[in-house]
Write a protein that holds these residues in place. Structure first.
Motif, PDB file in Angstrom:
ATOM      1  N   TYR A  20       0.886  -1.101   0.053  1.00 48.22           N
ATOM      2  CA  TYR A  20      -0.083   0.014   0.107  1.00 48.22           C
ATOM      3  C   TYR A  20       0.718   1.268   0.104  1.00 48.22           C
ATOM      4  O   TYR A  20       2.219   1.145   0.210  1.00 48.22           O
ATOM      5  CB  TYR A  20      -1.082   0.079   1.079  1.00 48.22           C
ATOM      6  CG  TYR A  20      -0.221   0.241   2.590  1.00 48.22           C
ATOM      7  CD1 TYR A  20      -0.432   1.533   3.112  1.00 48.22           C
ATOM      8  CD2 TYR A  20       0.400  -0.830   3.234  1.00 48.22           C
ATOM      9  CE1 TYR A  20       0.181   1.530   4.346  1.00 48.22           C
ATOM     10  CE2 TYR A  20       0.842  -0.441   4.496  1.00 48.22           C
ATOM     11  CZ  TYR A  20       0.609   0.550   5.174  1.00 48.22           C
ATOM     12  OH  TYR A  20       1.334   0.768   6.299  1.00 48.22           O
ATOM     13  N   LYS A  21       0.204   2.557  -0.121  1.00 50.19           N
ATOM     14  CA  LYS A  21       0.858   3.723  -0.170  1.00 50.19           C
ATOM     15  C   LYS A  21       0.537   4.427   1.072  1.00 50.19           C
ATOM     16  O   LYS A  21      -0.714   4.262   1.297  1.00 50.19           O
ATOM     17  CB  LYS A  21       0.477   4.467  -1.359  1.00 50.19           C
ATOM     18  CG  LYS A  21       1.046   4.023  -2.803  1.00 50.19           C
ATOM     19  CD  LYS A  21       1.306   5.140  -3.762  1.00 50.19           C
ATOM     20  CE  LYS A  21       1.696   4.359  -5.120  1.00 50.19           C
ATOM     21  NZ  LYS A  21       3.120   4.147  -5.063  1.00 50.19           N
ATOM     22  N   ASP A  23       0.640   8.223   3.021  1.00 51.51           N
ATOM     23  CA  ASP A  23       0.896   9.402   2.920  1.00 51.51           C
ATOM     24  C   ASP A  23       1.429  10.255   4.037  1.00 51.51           C
ATOM     25  O   ASP A  23       0.292  10.326   5.138  1.00 51.51           O
ATOM     26  CB  ASP A  23      -0.092   9.940   2.063  1.00 51.51           C
ATOM     27  CG  ASP A  23       0.159  11.624   1.805  1.00 51.51           C
ATOM     28  OD1 ASP A  23       1.216  12.113   1.926  1.00 51.51           O
ATOM     29  OD2 ASP A  23      -0.946  12.053   1.241  1.00 51.51           O
ATOM     30  N   PRO A  38       3.963   9.758  -1.532  1.00 52.93           N
ATOM     31  CA  PRO A  38       3.730   8.836  -0.649  1.00 52.93           C
ATOM     32  C   PRO A  38       4.602   7.710  -0.517  1.00 52.93           C
ATOM     33  O   PRO A  38       5.241   7.533  -1.570  1.00 52.93           O
ATOM     34  CB  PRO A  38       2.286   8.170  -1.364  1.00 52.93           C
ATOM     35  CG  PRO A  38       1.748   9.206  -1.968  1.00 52.93           C
ATOM     36  CD  PRO A  38       2.924  10.011  -2.569  1.00 52.93           C
ATOM     37  N   ASP A  40       5.804   3.871  -0.342  1.00 55.88           N
ATOM     38  CA  ASP A  40       5.426   2.493  -1.074  1.00 55.88           C
ATOM     39  C   ASP A  40       5.701   1.695   0.108  1.00 55.88           C
ATOM     40  O   ASP A  40       6.938   1.485   0.510  1.00 55.88           O
ATOM     41  CB  ASP A  40       6.049   2.110  -2.328  1.00 55.88           C
ATOM     42  CG  ASP A  40       5.701   3.024  -3.554  1.00 55.88           C
ATOM     43  OD1 ASP A  40       4.570   3.154  -3.597  1.00 55.88           O
ATOM     44  OD2 ASP A  40       6.311   3.373  -4.276  1.00 55.88           O
ATOM     45  N   PHE A  60      10.861   5.559  -0.305  1.00 54.53           N
ATOM     46  CA  PHE A  60      10.216   7.128  -0.541  1.00 54.53           C
ATOM     47  C   PHE A  60      11.300   8.063  -0.917  1.00 54.53           C
ATOM     48  O   PHE A  60      12.308   7.713  -0.955  1.00 54.53           O
ATOM     49  CB  PHE A  60       9.803   7.417   0.783  1.00 54.53           C
ATOM     50  CG  PHE A  60      10.671   7.355   2.058  1.00 54.53           C
ATOM     51  CD1 PHE A  60      11.267   8.486   2.327  1.00 54.53           C
ATOM     52  CD2 PHE A  60      10.825   6.093   2.467  1.00 54.53           C
ATOM     53  CE1 PHE A  60      12.432   8.151   3.383  1.00 54.53           C
ATOM     54  CE2 PHE A  60      11.719   6.089   3.772  1.00 54.53           C
ATOM     55  CZ  PHE A  60      12.479   7.249   4.069  1.00 54.53           C
TER      56      PHE A  60
END
Length: 164
Positions: A20-21, A23, A38, A40, A60
């Motif tokens: 998922y990402k 943020d 965001p 990873d 990131f």
């Protein structure tokens, strides 16, 4: 991101992965918001010999200004973290394991704390950054300046008389 781990805890040899990402652009570090894109995140939980381990990979972009020359830079970071998971802990002071009493684990807090604790204390644009000239302020990575570097600290000026 809530990571459901019941099947991993109950089945030896089981492995579960989630991508998922995350943020975290609103996180302020010393007045700077260095996470502009965001993160990873790939989290993998494995049950090997009834020991459940969690591996987190975070990729990131990290943007800061250099602590020596003040040049803005962005560095691609790829971090790997490992944790041991337990359903219940007997000792509250045990930091070796992360407790998951309901077989669920909130990954966001773990990822954020792992990243923040692993960031460099000194942010340099490159390992051999030369910084700024103490006299004129020129960025010495762009070339030398014409300042006289032999200037003596006024507090030590009296010692120079003994040398002459």
């Amino acid at each position: 991101m809530l990571f459901e781990l019941k099947s991993v805890f109950q089945n030896e040899g089981e492995e579960k992965q989630v991508n998922y990402k995350l943020d975290i652009a609103d996180i302020d570090i010393d007045g700077v918001f260095p996470f502009r894109t965001p993160i990873d995140v790939t989290a993998t939980a494995k049950n090997r010999a009834s020991l459940v381990s969690l591996t987190i990979r975070a990729c990131f972009s990290y943007s800061r200004s250099c602590d020596r020359c003040s040049t803005d830079f962005t560095r691609e970071m790829d971090m790997l973290f490992e944790h041991k998971l337990a359903q219940t802990l007997v000792d509250d002071g045990n930091d070796d394991y992360i407790e998951t009493p309901d077989f669920k684990l909130e990954l966001d807090d773990i990822v954020i704390s792992d990243i923040l604790l692993s960031l460099p204390q000194k942010n340099l644009c490159k390992d051999d950054c030369k910084g700024l000239c103490q006299i004129c302020g020129k960025n010495l990575n762009e070339g030398d300046c014409s300042c006289d570097k032999r200037e003596i600290d006024p507090r030590l000026e009296m010692l120079k008389l003994f040398m002459d």
